[in-house]
Write an enzyme that holds these catalytic residues in place. Structure first.
Site, PDB file in Angstrom:
ATOM      1  N   LYS A 276       0.789  -1.122   0.160  1.00  0.00           N
ATOM      2  CA  LYS A 276      -0.006  -0.062   0.105  1.00  0.00           C
ATOM      3  C   LYS A 276       0.956   1.180  -0.180  1.00  0.00           C
ATOM      4  O   LYS A 276       1.978   1.289   0.932  1.00  0.00           O
ATOM      5  CB  LYS A 276      -1.004   0.186   1.176  1.00  0.00           C
ATOM      6  CG  LYS A 276      -2.193  -0.706   0.945  1.00  0.00           C
ATOM      7  CD  LYS A 276      -3.423  -0.282   1.836  1.00  0.00           C
ATOM      8  CE  LYS A 276      -4.617  -0.804   1.690  1.00  0.00           C
ATOM      9  NZ  LYS A 276      -5.728  -0.475   2.614  1.00  0.00           N
ATOM     10  N   GLU A 361     -19.216  -8.907   9.844  1.00  0.00           N
ATOM     11  CA  GLU A 361     -20.425  -8.124  10.393  1.00  0.00           C
ATOM     12  C   GLU A 361     -21.391  -9.175  11.086  1.00  0.00           C
ATOM     13  O   GLU A 361     -21.864  -9.080  12.231  1.00  0.00           O
ATOM     14  CB  GLU A 361     -21.260  -7.214   9.556  1.00  0.00           C
ATOM     15  CG  GLU A 361     -20.418  -6.154   9.150  1.00  0.00           C
ATOM     16  CD  GLU A 361     -19.406  -6.318   7.750  1.00  0.00           C
ATOM     17  OE1 GLU A 361     -18.683  -5.502   7.424  1.00  0.00           O
ATOM     18  OE2 GLU A 361     -19.385  -7.597   7.375  1.00  0.00           O
ATOM     19  N   ARG A 389     -25.449  -6.144   6.715  1.00  0.00           N
ATOM     20  CA  ARG A 389     -25.062  -7.164   6.538  1.00  0.00           C
ATOM     21  C   ARG A 389     -25.307  -8.150   7.509  1.00  0.00           C
ATOM     22  O   ARG A 389     -25.101  -9.342   7.310  1.00  0.00           O
ATOM     23  CB  ARG A 389     -23.388  -7.077   6.084  1.00  0.00           C
ATOM     24  CG  ARG A 389     -23.074  -5.877   5.094  1.00  0.00           C
ATOM     25  CD  ARG A 389     -21.605  -5.955   4.751  1.00  0.00           C
ATOM     26  NE  ARG A 389     -21.618  -6.966   3.875  1.00  0.00           N
ATOM     27  CZ  ARG A 389     -20.229  -7.112   3.291  1.00  0.00           C
ATOM     28  NH1 ARG A 389     -19.240  -6.289   3.663  1.00  0.00           N
ATOM     29  NH2 ARG A 389     -20.014  -8.092   2.647  1.00  0.00           N
TER      30      ARG A 389
END
Length: 629
Positions: A276, A361, A389
């Site tokens: 990243k 979740e 979710r």
């Protein structure tokens, strides 16, 4: 930008020589950095996918071949190479291009993504669809290691692994970095794999031995290296042919590997390693800080933020630490959003009571239910859009058993630049119909803190919703005080028009109230609704107006209409809220004005609906037929 300016579609990219691809990558990375610094947006993840994006569009015949980008916040290079270079200045702005893949924006955006872990399922569906239609094309899912913590990704792998005749390639973009630090057994497995002494050898296998004419030797060397590093890898146990790990920034490794995988049949799995922030030292050093920055000067980097109004996220984080100090039974849970939910300080101060469960979740909610069964006091910090979710778990595992779980719903309402995929527009509607739930909407920072305490002390499931960003500047009291359950308050006393406002709409409702000399009530609770206050307002006013920053259908206004009907009270009622449509990205203030939920919009809607500009407000008989229940 000589090379980049010549690329208006992947077809132009495929006309380049391989020698031109590395200079193109340098230009593309510089363009991404310059562009995001001017508009704001996701940076670290996009700098990390430059070479992978080039290689994919160079090898595969897009858009005929399908590429599905998981989450999609790493698709800026993809957008730039697929004809949207000149639109990047409008990224995430009103009427501009989206920060995520969007099907109606480009034929190259084959699937709309923004929530994680959907890519393998979608790409598999596309691959099976091609097979059923007799079409010879490839489907590629690009998924990060953070997204691989979600159960949905493994459900898709389990399904795909038995389909030996589909052209599916799953690329694991392993950058050891989700938005929050990655967690869980899978991440530890990948970390061990990457730190093993045979990693370099395996990477060289992917780089040097896969291209022809050394296929037989390549196969033996590959199997040998893979066997030493990861005997019977879990991905191969799922039925995939596993290749890697290889350097995701090395085009000389990526392109021949992808070319060979393209020629293979059946489910393929390529493990690439990227970094990243690649190529921008400041983002490499702090990828979290540069994950989603606003505008900044690339030469200077992101400067420390100056003191501004307290954000609701910070209010929650401070409350969580204070309540944890007060009650040793409190535990905090987040599904991979430590920073976004304001839990960094809690994690530092109470590491044994902090649980980041990864992008899971559903698990986070049922995990909280299990903790509640043992007498602990779980607080689930979750964005409104992500609680969607875990809806079955919320109903079946928490509410049905009336378990004592507190839900802190950040990013409720419109979220601005992230757009429809992240907007928390539906929580009031989808929570209100669940028995045992208590639902509160905070109108300012101090009330948010009080509601968090109220929900925490309530013996059952409670949700406190609050918007993204800063509050109105209210002073936050240190005490862990509560508010009366199910009771609202009058904020302004006026005449004839009563505005019943919920949460973030109290402030603009007060502006409208000043203009119209209307009464304004801060209702506070969507459930249980303050019936006594509603009856009082209905008895003393000619017109009622409800205002909420949530879906109008089934929301707080619907609750008021239902209550009036049950009380057999007939009174003109105007319900204001978010319309029955998905609202795109843009500045949140602009968006609220466009849907009529600022002070001016609320007063205008009231005047027009009740014909107040044409008729005397003292003569309700002229509009008695309007808005009846």
């Amino acid at each position: 930008m000589t090379l980049l300016n010549s690329i208006n579609s992947p077809a132009d990219l495929r006309d380049l020589s391989k020698a031109q691809l590395k200079p193109l990558a340098d230009e593309l990375r510089a363009f991404v950095l310059d562009s995001v610094s001017k508009t704001g947006g996701h940076l670290s993840s996009n700098l990390g996918t430059v070479e992978l994006t080039i290689a994919l569009h160079y090898v595969f015949n897009t858009p005929e071949d399908r590429i599905v980008w998981d989450v999609g916040h790493q698709t800026y290079p993809h957008k730039i190479l697929t004809g949207r270079r000149d639109q990047m200045h409008s990224l995430r702005q009103l009427n501009g291009i989206s920060g995520f893949p969007k099907r109606d924006e480009s034929e190259f955006d084959t699937f709309g993504t923004a929530h994680s872990s959907t890519s393998i399922s979608a790409a598999l569906g596309m691959a099976v669809g091609a097979k059923l239609k007799g079409e010879s094309r490839h489907s590629v899912a690009v998924i990060g290691d953070g997204s691989m913590t979600a159960g949905m990704a493994f459900e898709a792998l389990n399904n795909a692994g038995v389909m030996e005749d589909v052209n599916l390639l799953v690329i694991l973009n392993d950058n050891d970095m989700s938005i929050s630090p990655p967690v869980g057994a899978l991440n530890r497995y990948l970390a061990r794999l990457m730190s093993g002494k045979f990693y370099a050898a395996a990477r060289n296998v992917g780089k040097s031995v896969l291209p022809p004419p050394m296929l037989e030797i390549a196969k033996k060397l590959e199997e040998h290296a893979k066997g030493m590093i990861m005997p019977a890898t879990m991905f191969e146990e799922f039925g995939f042919n596993y290749i890697g790990p290889i350097d995701g920034h090395d085009l000389d490794a990526l392109i021949p590997t992808l070319q060979n995988l393209k020629a293979l049949k059946g489910p393929q799995f390529l493990h690439v390693v990227t970094k990243k922030g690649q190529g921008y030292k400041l983002a490499e050093a702090d990828p979290v800080l540069y994950h989603g920055p606003g505008k900044f000067n690339p030469a200077e980097g992101i400067k420390p933020a100056t003191a501004t109004k307290l954000t609701y996220t910070k209010v929650f984080g401070d409350w969580l630490c204070d309540m944890a100090a007060h009650d040793a039974q409190l535990v905090g849970i987040t599904p991979a959003m430590r920073e976004g939910s304001g839990m960094v300080e809690f994690h530092q101060n109470y590491p044994d009571r902090y649980f980041d469960v990864g992008i899971a979740e559903q698990h986070s909610v049922t995990f909280a239910a299990g903790l509640a069964c043992e007498g602990l006091k779980p607080v689930v910090a979750i964005y409104s859009t992500f609680l969607q979710r875990a809806y079955d778990q919320l109903i079946h595992d928490v509410a049905l058993q009336n378990l004592d779980v507190t839900f802190a719903l950040d990013r409720a309402g419109l979220v601005g630049a992230d757009g429809a995929t992240h907007a928390g527009n539906y929580d009031l509607a989808y929570l209100r119909c669940i028995p045992n739930m208590v639902i509160m909407a905070a109108s300012d920072e101090n009330e948010c803190r009080q509601m968090l305490s109220t929900g925490y002390y309530y013996k059952g499931p409670a949700a406190i919703r609050y918007p993204r960003g800063a509050g109105i500047g209210a002073t936050v009291q240190k005490e862990l005080s509560t508010i009366p359950l199910g009771k609202g308050e009058i904020k302004r006393q006026g005449q004839q028009v009563a505005i019943l406002a919920f949460g973030s709409m109290v402030a603009p409702a007060l502006q409208a109230g000043e203009k119209l000399n209307a009464t304004v009530a801060n209702m506070r609770f969507v459930k249980p609704l303050d019936i006594d206050l509603l009856k009082q307002l209905a008895q003393t006013h000619d017109y009622l107006v409800s205002v909420e920053e949530g879906a109008k259908m089934g929301g707080a206004g619907s609750a008021i209409a239902e209550a009036l009907a049950e009380l057999n009270i007939t009174k003109p009622l105007l319900i204001l809220g978010l319309p029955d449509e998905f609202i795109d990205h843009g500045d949140a203030t602009q968006l609220l004005a466009l849907v009529g939920l600022d002070g001016a919009g609320i007063s205008k809607s009231i005047e027009q609906h009740f014909s107040l500009a044409q008729a005397s407000i003292a003569e309700p008989r002229l509009v008695a037929s309007l808005g009846k229940i």
